[in-house]
Write an enzyme that holds these catalytic residues in place. Structure first.
Site, PDB file in Angstrom:
ATOM      1  N   TYR A 169      30.166   5.092   9.588  1.00  0.00           N
ATOM      2  CA  TYR A 169      30.592   4.288   8.359  1.00  0.00           C
ATOM      3  C   TYR A 169      31.807   3.729   8.223  1.00  0.00           C
ATOM      4  O   TYR A 169      32.461   3.155   7.226  1.00  0.00           O
ATOM      5  CB  TYR A 169      30.393   5.136   7.079  1.00  0.00           C
ATOM      6  CG  TYR A 169      28.881   4.921   6.699  1.00  0.00           C
ATOM      7  CD1 TYR A 169      28.315   3.869   5.844  1.00  0.00           C
ATOM      8  CD2 TYR A 169      27.919   6.156   7.365  1.00  0.00           C
ATOM      9  CE1 TYR A 169      26.824   3.993   5.742  1.00  0.00           C
ATOM     10  CE2 TYR A 169      26.502   5.827   7.024  1.00  0.00           C
ATOM     11  CZ  TYR A 169      26.256   4.931   6.169  1.00  0.00           C
ATOM     12  OH  TYR A 169      24.605   4.891   5.896  1.00  0.00           O
ATOM     13  N   GLY A 225      18.028   2.606   6.765  1.00  0.00           N
ATOM     14  CA  GLY A 225      18.875   2.755   7.712  1.00  0.00           C
ATOM     15  C   GLY A 225      18.938   4.228   8.355  1.00  0.00           C
ATOM     16  O   GLY A 225      18.892   4.664   9.459  1.00  0.00           O
ATOM     17  N   ASP A 226      19.472   5.109   7.391  1.00  0.00           N
ATOM     18  CA  ASP A 226      19.805   6.484   7.588  1.00  0.00           C
ATOM     19  C   ASP A 226      18.423   7.086   8.071  1.00  0.00           C
ATOM     20  O   ASP A 226      18.492   8.088   9.001  1.00  0.00           O
ATOM     21  CB  ASP A 226      20.575   7.078   6.408  1.00  0.00           C
ATOM     22  CG  ASP A 226      21.888   6.235   6.302  1.00  0.00           C
ATOM     23  OD1 ASP A 226      22.648   6.463   7.121  1.00  0.00           O
ATOM     24  OD2 ASP A 226      22.050   5.983   5.189  1.00  0.00           O
ATOM     25  N   GLN A 227      17.485   6.727   7.074  1.00  0.00           N
ATOM     26  CA  GLN A 227      16.001   7.499   7.390  1.00  0.00           C
ATOM     27  C   GLN A 227      15.469   6.901   8.870  1.00  0.00           C
ATOM     28  O   GLN A 227      15.061   7.997   9.610  1.00  0.00           O
ATOM     29  CB  GLN A 227      15.046   7.179   6.262  1.00  0.00           C
ATOM     30  CG  GLN A 227      13.527   7.748   6.620  1.00  0.00           C
ATOM     31  CD  GLN A 227      13.616   9.073   6.419  1.00  0.00           C
ATOM     32  OE1 GLN A 227      13.923   9.724   5.265  1.00  0.00           O
ATOM     33  NE2 GLN A 227      13.344   9.845   7.461  1.00  0.00           N
ATOM     34  N   VAL A 260      17.536   9.241  11.491  1.00  0.00           N
ATOM     35  CA  VAL A 260      17.386  10.633  11.408  1.00  0.00           C
ATOM     36  C   VAL A 260      16.015  10.743  12.146  1.00  0.00           C
ATOM     37  O   VAL A 260      15.874  11.582  12.855  1.00  0.00           O
ATOM     38  CB  VAL A 260      17.195  10.985   9.925  1.00  0.00           C
ATOM     39  CG1 VAL A 260      16.617  12.269   9.707  1.00  0.00           C
ATOM     40  CG2 VAL A 260      18.497  11.152   9.273  1.00  0.00           C
TER      41      VAL A 260
END
Length: 452
Positions: free
Chosen positions: A137, A251-253, A256
């Site tokens: 980030y 986007g994180d999902q 992951v």
């Protein structure tokens, strides 16, 4: 193992039914505040919600009240935290939301955190992790020299996924998959071509030449993703289902899910397809608001999804059959069934059950493929395979509010009616398309084969 920069995400949600007399801006009142880990912290929380996975997060959290809040929230999620920060303040991202929309976002400006050496525990966890995800980030942690060396070593022995940031650093050598979004790829590549599939593919090819990564997938929001594994080959376009909702954390999902799927030794194409689907389901479930619901609906089966819909006051619809050689008549039945409620679960006979009912020559299509084809339909929310001759057992577990049969059953007493009505459900028939029959289609194909 998740590595990256952590923020404190704060949502202030209220109602806005008037404009301020001082300026034409909405007045938000009756607010409620929710704090949650942001950045790599959110990715770690999403990973920890996947059954069977234990998660370690290597990050930096400021030595301030916000940092203490983040560490407490991560602890509540069952995440092991290896904190490299020796001081500093934690960034805060605040969203003012009303009517399911963000009307204002406030970000605190903070300097990069001072980081200490990488402890032996981090080395040990990286050496044994099955999946490694870097969520950059742009706050400095991916420039930590010792950590970069450890990540390079980890990438040599397992699939490492890198979610980059324009203010961050390039992925380490050996990275299995990088997943920049379209805007990030535009900034990274310097390729100013059109913002379409062809342009994104060209940017992916250029980034493959710039970065020491094996594959690159550009995520394209509602348009899904495009995966490039070979600059000379054709790209893999992965379209997304339409989903409306809060996209924060999607986007994180995606990252992951890609990391976990690669860890299961699936192909990159499978990983990206699964990641796009998981991100879509995450948005449908409410985005970050769904983190308050346990278990998460995208990590659970049809029964759990049906229970969640019922708890929210929705109607659960069920339909059943063999669904061998999926045809237009099946599609018509399922599309009509879905319109009767808020979730449709289809109960299908297993291969053994079909053989007992239809004979040794059936089914033509195996249960796994039949379930996969049905799940791919937009009107189907889940599929359950049952091994008995009737769906009585799964019906007792699903307890649909409405059990749907084709119009060819009109005027008959459906065998499952007594069971469905025992919990207050109802059985209905819907119009069917005449002339569509799996048995008839098989006979037709057999006759044509005989003529030849």
């Amino acid at each position: 193992m998740v590595v990256g920069d952590v923020l404190l995400d704060r949502d202030i949600t209220g109602t806005a039914d008037r404009l301020s007399p001082e300026a034409p801006v909405p007045v938000v009142s009756g607010t409620q505040t929710v704090n949650r880990p942001g950045g790599a912290g959110l990715a770690a929380v999403l990973a920890a919600r996947t059954p069977g996975w234990r998660v370690t997060l290597v990050c930096g959290t400021g030595h301030d009240e916000s940092g203490a809040q983040v560490r407490a929230l991560l602890g509540e999620a069952g995440i092991e935290v290896i904190d490299l920060a020796t001081g500093g303040t934690t960034p805060i991202k605040t969203r003012i939301r009303t009517a399911d929309r963000t009307v204002l976002r406030l970000d605190t400006d903070t300097c990069p955190l001072p980081l200490g050496p990488l402890p032996e525990l981090a080395h040990a966890r990286l050496a044994t992790a099955e999946a490694v995800l870097v969520c950059d980030y742009g706050r400095g942690i991916t420039s930590h020299p010792e950590l970069r060396q450890a990540l390079t070593s980890a990438a040599a022995g397992r699939s490492l996924v890198w979610d980059p940031h324009p203010r961050g650093t390039a992925p380490v050598p050996g990275t299995a998959l990088a997943v920049p979004n379209a805007e990030e790829a535009f900034a990274f590549s310097g390729h100013t071509g059109p913002r379409d599939l062809a342009g994104d593919t060209a940017r992916a090819v250029r980034l493959l030449a710039i970065w020491p990564v094996k594959q690159l997938a550009i995520t394209r929001g509602r348009n899904g993703a495009v995966l490039v594994t070979n600059p000379d080959g054709h790209p893999l376009a992965v379209p997304a289902r339409y989903a409306a909702g809060d996209t924060c954390g999607a986007g994180d999902q995606l990252a992951v899910t890609a990391a976990m799927t690669l860890a299961a030794e699936r192909l990159p194409s499978h990983a990206v397809a699964a990641a796009v689907e998981a991100a879509t389901s995450y948005i449908e479930a409410g985005g970050p608001a769904s983190l308050a619901v346990v278990p998460a609906p995208w990590c659970t089966g049809p029964l759990e999804r049906a229970a969640r819909v019922r708890a929210q006051g929705g109607k659960v619809v069920g339909a059943g059959g063999c669904f061998d050689l999926l045809h237009a008549g099946h599609l018509s039945l399922l599309d009509q069934a879905r319109r009767l409620g808020d979730v449709l679960v289809v109960c299908i006979n297993s291969d053994a059950s079909v053989r007992r009912l239809k004979g040794e020559s059936r089914p033509v299509v195996g249960e796994r493929e039949r379930a996969m084809l049905l799940t791919a339909l937009n009107c189907v929310d889940g599929v359950i395979v049952f091994d008995e001759d009737t769906p009585a057992r799964v019906l007792a577990e699903l307890r649909p509010d409405i059990w749907v049969k084709g119009g060819d059953y009109a005027g008959q007493r459906i065998a499952e009616a007594d069971l469905v009505e025992s919990w207050g459900g109802e059985v209905v028939t819907v119009p069917f398309l005449d002339g569509h029959s799996t048995t008839g289609r098989i006979h037709h194909v057999a006759q044509r084969a005989g003529v030849r």
